[in-house]
Design a protein around this motif. Structure first.
Motif: not given
Lengths: 224, 245, 637
Positions: C609-613
């Motif tokens: 899951e992408y958690a932010g930059a």
């Protein structure tokens, strides 16, 4: 199904018309040649003049003649249309274009050979057909002999026949491709038949001026 | 090797366009032609200039994206290859190479060597298919197709739609392209139901796109990267005539 | 968030038919009211767009190419599998299911793989009806050949251009719908963002590559069929434009990424010739049917192949795997080739190649037969290398070819963002840790023709939609994000070109996250990759502007996304402390050097899951249960 008008105006339709008229004109060459070869019968021009007379007087032939001119006209007009549309289709020209590496010379110069054949046709008709039809010329064999005693005329006719050969070299077999008959199976046969039209016919035609010029034509016709 | 390039540069569709000369040094004979252009482009970008735009993708001669006129030949010298399959070993040290986009009114130049070939898609839309809906079809072996027929259909189907036939043709005719599809489907039993309408519609669309007509010079066959034979054009003509009756 | 794979209950051979029966339907008259966006028009994309169009939905299709026919599916050579059992050699749906699951080293979902095998027969029928000229015998019946990882002949083929013919078939179905107006095709548009409204995928932002304009498109569902991400490595057999931007940006909008480290290295590619190399060319696996792989028995043997006598040649695949011989699966063949070269047995000037020899086959079958079977491939080889494979053996070396990983999807091919469906190579589903030959075309078309049309309909029928106009706030926000990123790239004005960065990044990926991986190397990669990425954002030079055809800008955006994805791949490879299929961790191998799985700890799908930059992505695990096939050590001996 589309209308006949749509059909004949489509790019393929126009090509078909071109092929059809072209083939008809090629067939006419046989008739024309057969008649002309009578010049070579050493009977003082009698057979040839009889033939010329028949051609000029028979109503059926006269009707066919109109058809012939019609075919020539269609072949020309249609040809010019195709040429113009094809020219437009390219748009900007190539700076370097090596079409010569991919195609045969006759196929590339159809428009040029056609124009030259047309030029020849005008001269040829003026020289022979107009006198026979409109000026009451009776001794056609004699006209042939006087014409071809002039070396320049002979040269002109020979060049014209070479050009005609070129035109037919591409045109004849091309017509069969356009009809869709040039399959692998018949390609050889078509090439063979084509050779009769582009090689044999022009050579036989060429024999007449050459023969007259070389022999002086005394045996061909009695000059008045 | 050192190569001089004369490349057609054109900013966009409205730009006049002109030739610009570039030099490519250190060209290896093992490079593909497009790799040579890549190297030239890297040099241009480094100098702050816009690189030469050209379509390309798979670089193995099957996607049909690439295509340019190289020294007056569609896809350059050699037979049966697309531009991406041309290698620099086909040239000699010191050669000058003139590169132009495909030229045809039906293929407007978008930028530099990129042209718009969507006219091909519109021709395909006009019937280059069988109307087989997903799912509603018989078993694959229910339609028997003898090998020679399948092979010939395949020869036609090999077309990659690159446009070299149009580019090479003195008349910018698309007949080889159109014939490849018409011929493929005319040969196969699956294509019979729509045979008449297909050939008529596709030719009508081809004419509408302002491609020229075929004068049987066979330049297309010579430059086709898939060496598609002009016998398919003969079949197209035959189909078209037959469709009138 | 817990992952729900939504696998239907019941026995495996009834799951799909039962599931289809329980799906909700949209009344034919109502279908045109639904809009579906399809991004990518390769095999899966064209197939689904055409099929949805036929059903009556209002389909918007997008491609960065000028035409759907340019998609990279076209380059697939060898064939497509289907358990038709036309060869009468004992094939069945169950056997194809078993082979595919085993070939994938037991890292795929049983239910998905079974369904794939089940519908694959219909694909052949569909393609034949479209006029795809499959190989036939003289009586007119379809012909089959065998492929790696299988002992039956179930591969249908169209010379060496099967992908081309299948794509042109799907393309023809697509243009038919374009003609009928049910599909509107948008050429030369690149998807740069996914628009999510109220938690549902409702549209995309696409850049018109001809004039640089950003365009917003709204719809009721979005289907991504944008292919794989092998170009992370710079050198791969993928087409130059193949990229991960669409899936990566969807990932950033909430779609989990499944098994990113599962990369397939194809054993038979033409070796690299120099630094100018822009891509690698694949030689179909089908060549291994008749070609024999060998190296000299003596290390560093520099004699030309023809001077090496038979008894001084090591046909190592035949020696190591007597029952499968040259037809072992791709991962095995690749790894063995690398091992031979690493140990000093490589051939050719670079010594990074092994021979693939047709001499015996030519002797046995004759040159004509070989030409007929492989002519175009051998010609292709000759064109590229300048060597004639009928005279001298081909030189081959493995290259990145396919990515089994991709966006995580459930049984319905829907990602973790409701309404976002992912098809073909872009999803992670059916191939586990290794894909068998001739299965990519099968999966792309199965997804596109026979699965997604049902599941997308089901989603549309069972979901209530609020209006999401293309000028709404979510679209504006997405458009601004894209504009900002483009402006940032153009504003850098550094000194190095995009290609140079890509090459550098790709080299690190190949060296440490490539064919053989280990903890140390992966950690090193995780140090190096962010550095290159940081340098990229400081030092890349892109000429031109955003309002014109700008190929450098297009590449820069794709490479920027590859750089983020590459890191995730390394991270995923690091956490998977086992070897399976294409993922080979040197620390985990059997005594014979084969991949050693750890089913107790790693029988799961890693969904990230992408958690932010700048934040570490979150790992979710979907446990894989095997009820019908007992995972075993793969053996091809």
């Amino acid at each position: 199904m589309n209308s006949f008008f749509t059909f004949i105006n489509s790019s393929v339709g126009k090509k078909l018309l071109m092929s059809l008229t072209g083939l008809f004109l090629s067939l006419f060459l046989i008739v024309h040649l057969a008649g002309n070869l009578l010049v070579l019968r050493q009977d003082g021009g009698e057979s040839f003049n009889t033939y010329a007379h028949f051609m000029g007087g028979n109503p059926l032939v006269r009707t066919l003649e109109i058809g012939l001119f019609l075919f020539i006209a269609v072949h020309i007009v249609n040809g010019v249309r195709i040429w113009w549309q094809n020219r437009k289709a390219r748009g900007k020209r190539y700076d370097v274009y090596r079409l010569d590496e991919n195609t045969t010379l006759p196929s590339r110069m159809m428009a040029l050979s056609a124009s030259l054949v047309l030029l020849f046709l005008v001269v040829h008709l003026r020289k022979f057909w107009v006198p026979a039809r409109f000026e009451g010329e009776q001794n056609m064999a004699g006209l042939v002999v006087t014409t071809f005693q002039n070396g320049w005329y002979v040269l002109f006719y020979l060049i014209a026949l070479v050009v005609l050969g070129y035109h037919l070299r591409h045109g004849f077999q091309s017509a069969f491709q356009t009809f869709g008959w040039k399959t692998k199976r018949y390609a050889g046969l078509i090439e063979f038949a084509a050779a009769f039209f582009w090689l044999v016919i022009p050579v036989l035609f060429a024999c007449i001026p050459l023969y007259v010029y070389l022999t002086g034509g005394a045996a061909v016709a009695s000059l008045r | 090797m050192k190569i001089t390039l004369k490349v057609w540069r054109q900013k966009d569709q409205n730009d006049e366009g002109r030739f610009v000369e570039y030099t490519a040094d250190h060209v290896s004979p093992d490079m593909s032609f497009l790799e040579m252009l890549d190297v030239v482009n890297i040099g241009l970008v480094k100098k702050g200039e816009t690189p030469v735009a050209f379509d390309h993708d798979c670089r193995e001669g099957i996607c049909g994206s690439c295509g340019m006129m190289i020294n007056g030949r569609a896809h350059g010298p050699g037979r049966g290859i697309a531009t991406c399959q041309l290698h620099m070993r086909s040239f000699r040290d010191g050669d000058t190479i003139v590169i132009e986009p495909w030229r045809s009114n039906a293929f407007p130049v978008l930028k530099d060597l990129m042209v718009d070939r969507t006219s091909f898609d519109r021709i395909m839309q006009a019937g280059g298919y069988t109307s087989a809906k997903t799912g509603g079809v018989p078993d694959g072996n229910a339609i028997l197709i003898p090998k020679p027929v399948a092979d010939e259909a395949f020869d036609a189907a090999a077309c990659i739609g690159c446009g070299a036939c149009v580019a090479a043709c003195p008349n910018s005719s698309a007949m080889l392209f159109v014939s490849a599809k018409v011929s493929q489907l005319a040969l196969l039993p699956q294509g019979q139901a729509e045979r008449t309408a297909r050939v008529q519609r596709m030719i009508a669309q081809m004419d509408e796109e302002k491609f020229g007509s075929c004068s049987n010079t066979y330049a297309c066959e010579a430059e086709c990267p898939k060496q598609i034979s002009v016998t398919h054009i003969a079949r197209l003509n035959r189909e078209f005539v037959a469709s009138q009756f | 968030m817990t992952l729900d794979s939504k696998i239907p209950g019941g026995p495996i051979d009834k799951k799909w038919s039962e599931h289809k029966f329980h799906m909700k339907l949209v009344n034919p008259a109502n279908r045109r009211k639904y809009k579906v966006i399809v991004v990518g028009t390769g095999l899966a994309g064209s197939a689904v767009a055409a099929s949805l169009g036929e059903l009556g939905y209002n389909v918007l299709a997008f491609s960065y190419h000028e035409s759907p026919r340019r998609a990279h599916s076209i380059a697939a050579q060898g064939g497509i599998n289907a358990p038709k059992n036309y060869s009468n050699d004992g094939d069945s749906v169950h056997r194809l299911f078993y082979d595919t699951l085993k070939g994938g080293d037991y890292r795929a979902r049983e239910a998905n793989v079974y369904r794939l095998a089940e519908v694959s027969g219909s694909i052949i029928d569909q393609c034949v009806a479209q006029g795809v000229p499959f190989a036939r015998d003289y009586a007119g019946y379809l012909d089959n050949r065998s492929f790696g990882g299988a002992q039956v002949a179930r591969t249908f083929y169209a010379r060496g251009q099967t992908g081309q013919q299948l794509l042109l078939g799907a393309y023809s179905a697509l243009v038919r719908q374009m003609d009928q107006g049910s599909v509107k095709f948008h050429e030369r548009r690149e998807m740069l963002d996914l628009v999510v409204v109220d938690g549902k995928a409702r549209g995309i932002i696409a850049r018109n590559l001809l004039n640089g304009k950003l365009e917003s498109y709204s719809a009721d569902a979005v289907v991504l069929a944008t292919g794989g991400y092998g170009n992370v490595f710079y050198l791969s057999t993928n087409a130059k434009a193949s990229n991960a931007t669409a899936v990566w940006r969807a990932h950033k909008r909430g779609a989990f990424f499944g098994n990113p480290c599962f990369t397939q290295i194809h054993p038979t590619c033409i070796p690299v010739t120099g630094d100018h190399q822009s891509k690698l060319t694949l030689m179909s696996e089908s060549l291994r049917n008749d070609g024999r792989v060998w190296v000299p028995k003596k290390k560093g043997d520099a004699r030309p192949a023809k001077d090496i006598p038979e008894n001084e040649r090591d046909y190592y695949l035949e020696r190591l795997y007597p029952s499968f011989g040259n037809l072992v699966p791709r991962d095995v063949a690749s790894r063995r080739a690398k091992e031979m070269c690493d140990n000093g047995y490589g051939v050719g000037s670079s010594k990074m190649a092994v021979y693939l020899d047709f001499a015996d086959a030519i002797k046995r079958l004759g040159r004509d037969k070989i030409f007929e079977k492989y002519g175009n491939l051998l010609d292709m080889y000759k064109q590229i290398t300048g060597e004639d494979p009928y005279q001298v053996p081909m030189r081959i070396y493995p290259a990145v070819h396919y990515t089994m990983g991709g966006l995580w999807v459930d049984y319905n091919l829907m990602s973790t963002v409701p309404g976002l469906f992912v098809l073909g190579e872009a999803n992670f589903s059916d191939h586990g840790a290794n894909r068998l030959g001739a299965s990519a075309l099968m999966q792309g078309l199965a997804d596109g023709y026979f699965i997604a049309p049902y599941t997308v309909s089901d989603y549309l029928a069972s979901t209530s939609f609020t209006p999401a106009p293309a000028d709404g706030p979510a679209f504006k926000e997405a458009e601004n994000t894209v504009t900002a990123s483009i402006n940032k790239l153009l504003g850098i004005d550094g000194t190095k070109t995009v290609d140079e960065f890509h090459r550098e990044f790709g080299k690190v990926m190949w060296d440490h996250v490539g064919m053989a991986r280990n903890k140390e190397g992966l950690k090193k990669a995780l140090e190096l990759l962010p550095k290159i990425r940081a340098e990229f954002w400081k030092g890349v030079k892109i000429t031109g502007n955003a309002h014109e055809i700008n190929t450098e800008l297009e590449k820069a955006q794709r490479v920027a996304d590859f750089m983020e994805l590459g890191e995730l791949m390394a991270l995923d490879a690091l956490q998977r402390e086992e070897s399976c299929g294409g993922h080979f961790r040197e620390e985990f191998q059997t005594e014979e050097g084969e991949a050693k799985r750890n089913d107790r700890k790693f029988a799961y799908v890693a969904a990230w899951e992408y958690a932010g930059a700048g934040k570490k992505p979150v790992l979710h695990k979907e446990e894989l249960k095997f009820e019908y096939v007992k995972p075993s050590q793969r053996s091809y001996k």
